[in-house]
Design a protein around this motif. Structure first.
Motif, PDB file in Angstrom:
ATOM      1  N   PHE A  98       0.822  -1.207   0.000  1.00  0.00           N
ATOM      2  CA  PHE A  98       0.000   0.000   0.000  1.00  0.00           C
ATOM      3  C   PHE A  98       0.858   1.260   0.000  1.00  0.00           C
ATOM      4  O   PHE A  98       0.643   2.180  -0.811  1.00  0.00           O
ATOM      5  CB  PHE A  98      -0.923  -0.008   1.216  1.00  0.00           C
ATOM      6  N   VAL A  99       1.834   1.321   0.886  1.00  0.00           N
ATOM      7  CA  VAL A  99       2.696   2.503   0.980  1.00  0.00           C
ATOM      8  C   VAL A  99       3.478   2.707  -0.317  1.00  0.00           C
ATOM      9  O   VAL A  99       3.602   3.841  -0.819  1.00  0.00           O
ATOM     10  CB  VAL A  99       3.648   2.369   2.181  1.00  0.00           C
ATOM     11  N   SER A 100       3.998   1.629  -0.890  1.00  0.00           N
ATOM     12  CA  SER A 100       4.802   1.750  -2.111  1.00  0.00           C
ATOM     13  C   SER A 100       3.961   2.197  -3.295  1.00  0.00           C
ATOM     14  O   SER A 100       4.393   3.043  -4.087  1.00  0.00           O
ATOM     15  CB  SER A 100       5.476   0.403  -2.418  1.00  0.00           C
ATOM     16  N   ILE A 101       2.751   1.653  -3.435  1.00  0.00           N
ATOM     17  CA  ILE A 101       1.898   2.035  -4.561  1.00  0.00           C
ATOM     18  C   ILE A 101       1.465   3.495  -4.445  1.00  0.00           C
ATOM     19  O   ILE A 101       1.535   4.263  -5.418  1.00  0.00           O
ATOM     20  CB  ILE A 101       0.673   1.104  -4.640  1.00  0.00           C
ATOM     21  N   VAL A 102       1.027   3.903  -3.261  1.00  0.00           N
ATOM     22  CA  VAL A 102       0.586   5.287  -3.075  1.00  0.00           C
ATOM     23  C   VAL A 102       1.756   6.245  -3.302  1.00  0.00           C
ATOM     24  O   VAL A 102       1.611   7.292  -3.958  1.00  0.00           O
ATOM     25  CB  VAL A 102      -0.024   5.485  -1.670  1.00  0.00           C
ATOM     26  N   THR A 103       2.925   5.910  -2.767  1.00  0.00           N
ATOM     27  CA  THR A 103       4.103   6.753  -2.960  1.00  0.00           C
ATOM     28  C   THR A 103       4.456   6.881  -4.430  1.00  0.00           C
ATOM     29  O   THR A 103       4.748   7.978  -4.927  1.00  0.00           O
ATOM     30  CB  THR A 103       5.299   6.168  -2.188  1.00  0.00           C
ATOM     31  N   THR A 104       4.418   5.777  -5.156  1.00  0.00           N
ATOM     32  CA  THR A 104       4.763   5.785  -6.573  1.00  0.00           C
ATOM     33  C   THR A 104       3.768   6.611  -7.376  1.00  0.00           C
ATOM     34  O   THR A 104       4.157   7.423  -8.235  1.00  0.00           O
ATOM     35  CB  THR A 104       4.813   4.348  -7.113  1.00  0.00           C
ATOM     36  N   VAL A 105       2.480   6.430  -7.114  1.00  0.00           N
ATOM     37  CA  VAL A 105       1.448   7.147  -7.875  1.00  0.00           C
ATOM     38  C   VAL A 105       1.548   8.654  -7.644  1.00  0.00           C
ATOM     39  O   VAL A 105       1.544   9.455  -8.598  1.00  0.00           O
ATOM     40  CB  VAL A 105       0.047   6.625  -7.504  1.00  0.00           C
ATOM     41  N   ILE A 106       1.663   9.064  -6.384  1.00  0.00           N
ATOM     42  CA  ILE A 106       1.739  10.502  -6.095  1.00  0.00           C
ATOM     43  C   ILE A 106       3.028  11.102  -6.663  1.00  0.00           C
ATOM     44  O   ILE A 106       3.019  12.207  -7.227  1.00  0.00           O
ATOM     45  CB  ILE A 106       1.645  10.744  -4.578  1.00  0.00           C
ATOM     46  N   SER A 107       4.126  10.381  -6.533  1.00  0.00           N
ATOM     47  CA  SER A 107       5.397  10.884  -7.061  1.00  0.00           C
ATOM     48  C   SER A 107       5.342  11.049  -8.571  1.00  0.00           C
ATOM     49  O   SER A 107       5.880  12.026  -9.122  1.00  0.00           O
ATOM     50  CB  SER A 107       6.537   9.936  -6.681  1.00  0.00           C
ATOM     51  N   LEU A 108       4.689  10.127  -9.262  1.00  0.00           N
ATOM     52  CA  LEU A 108       4.576  10.251 -10.716  1.00  0.00           C
ATOM     53  C   LEU A 108       3.655  11.400 -11.109  1.00  0.00           C
ATOM     54  O   LEU A 108       3.947  12.146 -12.054  1.00  0.00           O
ATOM     55  CB  LEU A 108       4.067   8.941 -11.310  1.00  0.00           C
ATOM     56  N   LEU A 109       2.527  11.537 -10.404  1.00  0.00           N
ATOM     57  CA  LEU A 109       1.599  12.621 -10.733  1.00  0.00           C
ATOM     58  C   LEU A 109       2.266  13.984 -10.586  1.00  0.00           C
ATOM     59  O   LEU A 109       2.104  14.866 -11.434  1.00  0.00           O
ATOM     60  CB  LEU A 109       0.361  12.537  -9.840  1.00  0.00           C
ATOM     61  N   VAL A 110       3.007  14.153  -9.503  1.00  0.00           N
ATOM     62  CA  VAL A 110       3.693  15.431  -9.286  1.00  0.00           C
ATOM     63  C   VAL A 110       4.931  15.529 -10.165  1.00  0.00           C
ATOM     64  O   VAL A 110       5.206  16.583 -10.765  1.00  0.00           O
ATOM     65  CB  VAL A 110       4.061  15.584  -7.800  1.00  0.00           C
ATOM     66  N   GLY A 111       5.684  14.441 -10.255  1.00  0.00           N
ATOM     67  CA  GLY A 111       6.957  14.469 -10.977  1.00  0.00           C
ATOM     68  C   GLY A 111       6.816  14.687 -12.465  1.00  0.00           C
ATOM     69  O   GLY A 111       7.647  15.380 -13.077  1.00  0.00           O
ATOM     70  N   VAL A 112       5.782  14.120 -13.088  1.00  0.00           N
ATOM     71  CA  VAL A 112       5.598  14.292 -14.528  1.00  0.00           C
ATOM     72  C   VAL A 112       5.379  15.759 -14.873  1.00  0.00           C
ATOM     73  O   VAL A 112       6.024  16.307 -15.786  1.00  0.00           O
ATOM     74  CB  VAL A 112       4.420  13.423 -15.021  1.00  0.00           C
ATOM     75  N   PHE A 113       4.496  16.429 -14.155  1.00  0.00           N
ATOM     76  CA  PHE A 113       4.205  17.835 -14.455  1.00  0.00           C
ATOM     77  C   PHE A 113       5.396  18.734 -14.085  1.00  0.00           C
ATOM     78  O   PHE A 113       5.701  19.693 -14.807  1.00  0.00           O
ATOM     79  CB  PHE A 113       2.946  18.283 -13.716  1.00  0.00           C
ATOM     80  N   ALA A 114       6.047  18.430 -12.962  1.00  0.00           N
ATOM     81  CA  ALA A 114       7.206  19.235 -12.579  1.00  0.00           C
ATOM     82  C   ALA A 114       8.339  19.073 -13.585  1.00  0.00           C
ATOM     83  O   ALA A 114       8.990  20.053 -13.985  1.00  0.00           O
ATOM     84  CB  ALA A 114       7.683  18.830 -11.180  1.00  0.00           C
ATOM     85  N   ALA A 115       8.578  17.842 -14.022  1.00  0.00           N
ATOM     86  CA  ALA A 115       9.645  17.593 -14.991  1.00  0.00           C
ATOM     87  C   ALA A 115       9.334  18.250 -16.328  1.00  0.00           C
ATOM     88  O   ALA A 115      10.222  18.815 -16.983  1.00  0.00           O
ATOM     89  CB  ALA A 115       9.844  16.087 -15.164  1.00  0.00           C
ATOM     90  N   TYR A 116       8.079  18.186 -16.742  1.00  0.00           N
ATOM     91  CA  TYR A 116       7.699  18.824 -18.012  1.00  0.00           C
ATOM     92  C   TYR A 116       7.897  20.339 -17.942  1.00  0.00           C
ATOM     93  O   TYR A 116       8.402  20.959 -18.899  1.00  0.00           O
ATOM     94  CB  TYR A 116       6.252  18.487 -18.335  1.00  0.00           C
ATOM     95  N   ALA A 117       7.507  20.935 -16.823  1.00  0.00           N
ATOM     96  CA  ALA A 117       7.673  22.387 -16.678  1.00  0.00           C
ATOM     97  C   ALA A 117       9.153  22.771 -16.675  1.00  0.00           C
ATOM     98  O   ALA A 117       9.551  23.757 -17.308  1.00  0.00           O
ATOM     99  CB  ALA A 117       6.998  22.851 -15.388  1.00  0.00           C
ATOM    100  N   LEU A 118       9.982  21.998 -15.985  1.00  0.00           N
ATOM    101  CA  LEU A 118      11.405  22.307 -15.925  1.00  0.00           C
ATOM    102  C   LEU A 118      12.093  22.093 -17.267  1.00  0.00           C
ATOM    103  O   LEU A 118      13.080  22.764 -17.574  1.00  0.00           O
ATOM    104  CB  LEU A 118      12.078  21.438 -14.855  1.00  0.00           C
ATOM    105  N   ALA A 119      11.579  21.160 -18.070  1.00  0.00           N
ATOM    106  CA  ALA A 119      12.218  20.870 -19.346  1.00  0.00           C
ATOM    107  C   ALA A 119      11.712  21.769 -20.469  1.00  0.00           C
ATOM    108  O   ALA A 119      12.487  22.134 -21.369  1.00  0.00           O
ATOM    109  CB  ALA A 119      11.989  19.402 -19.715  1.00  0.00           C
ATOM    110  N   ARG A 120      10.433  22.154 -20.445  1.00  0.00           N
ATOM    111  CA  ARG A 120       9.824  22.835 -21.585  1.00  0.00           C
ATOM    112  C   ARG A 120       9.668  24.337 -21.396  1.00  0.00           C
ATOM    113  O   ARG A 120       9.744  25.095 -22.365  1.00  0.00           O
ATOM    114  CB  ARG A 120       8.443  22.231 -21.861  1.00  0.00           C
ATOM    115  N   LEU A 121       9.410  24.767 -20.177  1.00  0.00           N
ATOM    116  CA  LEU A 121       9.106  26.172 -19.950  1.00  0.00           C
ATOM    117  C   LEU A 121      10.370  26.945 -19.596  1.00  0.00           C
ATOM    118  O   LEU A 121      11.261  26.436 -18.906  1.00  0.00           O
ATOM    119  CB  LEU A 121       8.071  26.318 -18.831  1.00  0.00           C
TER     120      LEU A 121
END
Length: 299
Positions: A98-121
């Motif tokens: 449970f902890v690993s799945i929730v951690t992975t999902v939240i990290s991806l949701l935040v990380g994808v948008f943060a990484a896109y902003a840092l790379a594209r904007l």
């Protein structure tokens, strides 16, 4: 005829000698590569192999030094899942999942948008923000145990799942952002611009064009994030209780059937149960992981 053949034969011999020398060098280079690979493989897999051998060995032969499986039994696995000694191994497996799945999902949701902003904007302080994100991952976990313990004690979070998930996210998120930023930075802008010219909104271009192309990198990052959260021990050992212990902490609390007995074989059996699913996961998806790690290397 002899005068013509003589120089030609000498020239052929001179060309053959360097070729033979280069062939021998290539052969020895391949041999050294294989020897190095075997040494590294044995060095990395020897502890895992010994753990599996001990897991299947009878408890009366715990310290037998025979390098291959002897006195094979499944009693150690039964003991690992036996709750009569207070181990609660099955509950700990569920907590870790449970902890690993929730951690992975939240990290991806935040990380994808943060990484896109840092790379594209392009905005002021972009590289400084990325530096802070990477710098946050350099703090040793032991330095965070005391402040986290005091904070979560004050707000009454000790022994709760959020006390385990939030620190895990802080450890996994920098890896997620850094990995995905490198990939998004190498992705050609023309693909997104073409989608915008065809009538897509920025959100639609991101969802329909960018994310399908980023799938290998996202998948690889998810695997790495899950493994990192699954193996976390230090924070979980201080912020969990008996009902929320993760599997790595539960193994450390294993008790033997007899008082003051150290259950080595039972611990090895539990370690095998915890490790083998990760090994199977990596073996099944190894091609996707390699594709994700090398994605973005060539424009």
């Amino acid at each position: 005829m002899t005068a013509v053949a003589g120089p030609a034969a000498g020239q052929a011999e001179q060309e053959l000698i360097p070729n033979n020398s280069a062939s021998r060098r290539d052969r020895w280079a391949n041999i050294r590569t294989y020897i190095s690979a075997v040494i590294i493989l044995l060095w990395c897999l020897a502890p895992f192999y010994w753990m599996v051998v001990t897991a299947f060995r009878d408890v009366n032969y715990t310290f037998d030094n025979t390098p291959w499986p002897t006195h094979v039994t499944l009693d150690n696995f039964r003991a690992a899942f036996d709750e009569s000694t207070g181990n609660h191994f099955l509950l700990a497996l569920g907590n870790s999942l449970f902890v690993s799945i929730v951690t992975t999902v939240i990290s991806l949701l935040v990380g994808v948008f943060a990484a896109y902003a840092l790379a594209r904007l392009n905005f002021r302080g972009k590289f400084l923000i990325l530096g802070f994100i990477l710098g946050a991952s350099m703090f040793p976990g032991v330095a965070l145990v005391t402040p986290l313990f005091q904070l979560f004690t004050t707000i009454g979070w000790i022994g709760t799942y959020q006390a385990l998930i939030i620190p895990s996210i802080s450890f996994v998120l920098p890896l997620t952002v850094y990995t995905l930023t490198s990939f998004f930075r190498e992705m050609p802008w023309e693909l997104e611009e073409a989608a915008r010219m065809d009538g897509c909104t920025p959100g639609e271009a991101f969802r329909k064009v960018i994310m399908p192309l980023a799938a290998p990198a996202v998948f690889t990052t998810a695997i790495l994030a899950f493994i990192s959260a699954w193996n976390e021990f230090l924070i979980a050992s201080q912020l969990s209780n008996e009902s929320t212990r993760t599997v790595t902490v539960a193994i450390a609390y294993f008790a033997g059937a007899i008082q003051h007995q150290e259950p080595y074989t039972t611990v090895m059996a539990a370690g095998t149960v915890v490790t083998i699913p990760l090994v199977i996961l990596v073996l099944i998806f190894q091609r996707r992981i390699v594709d994700g790690l090398t994605a973005g290397g060539v424009k």
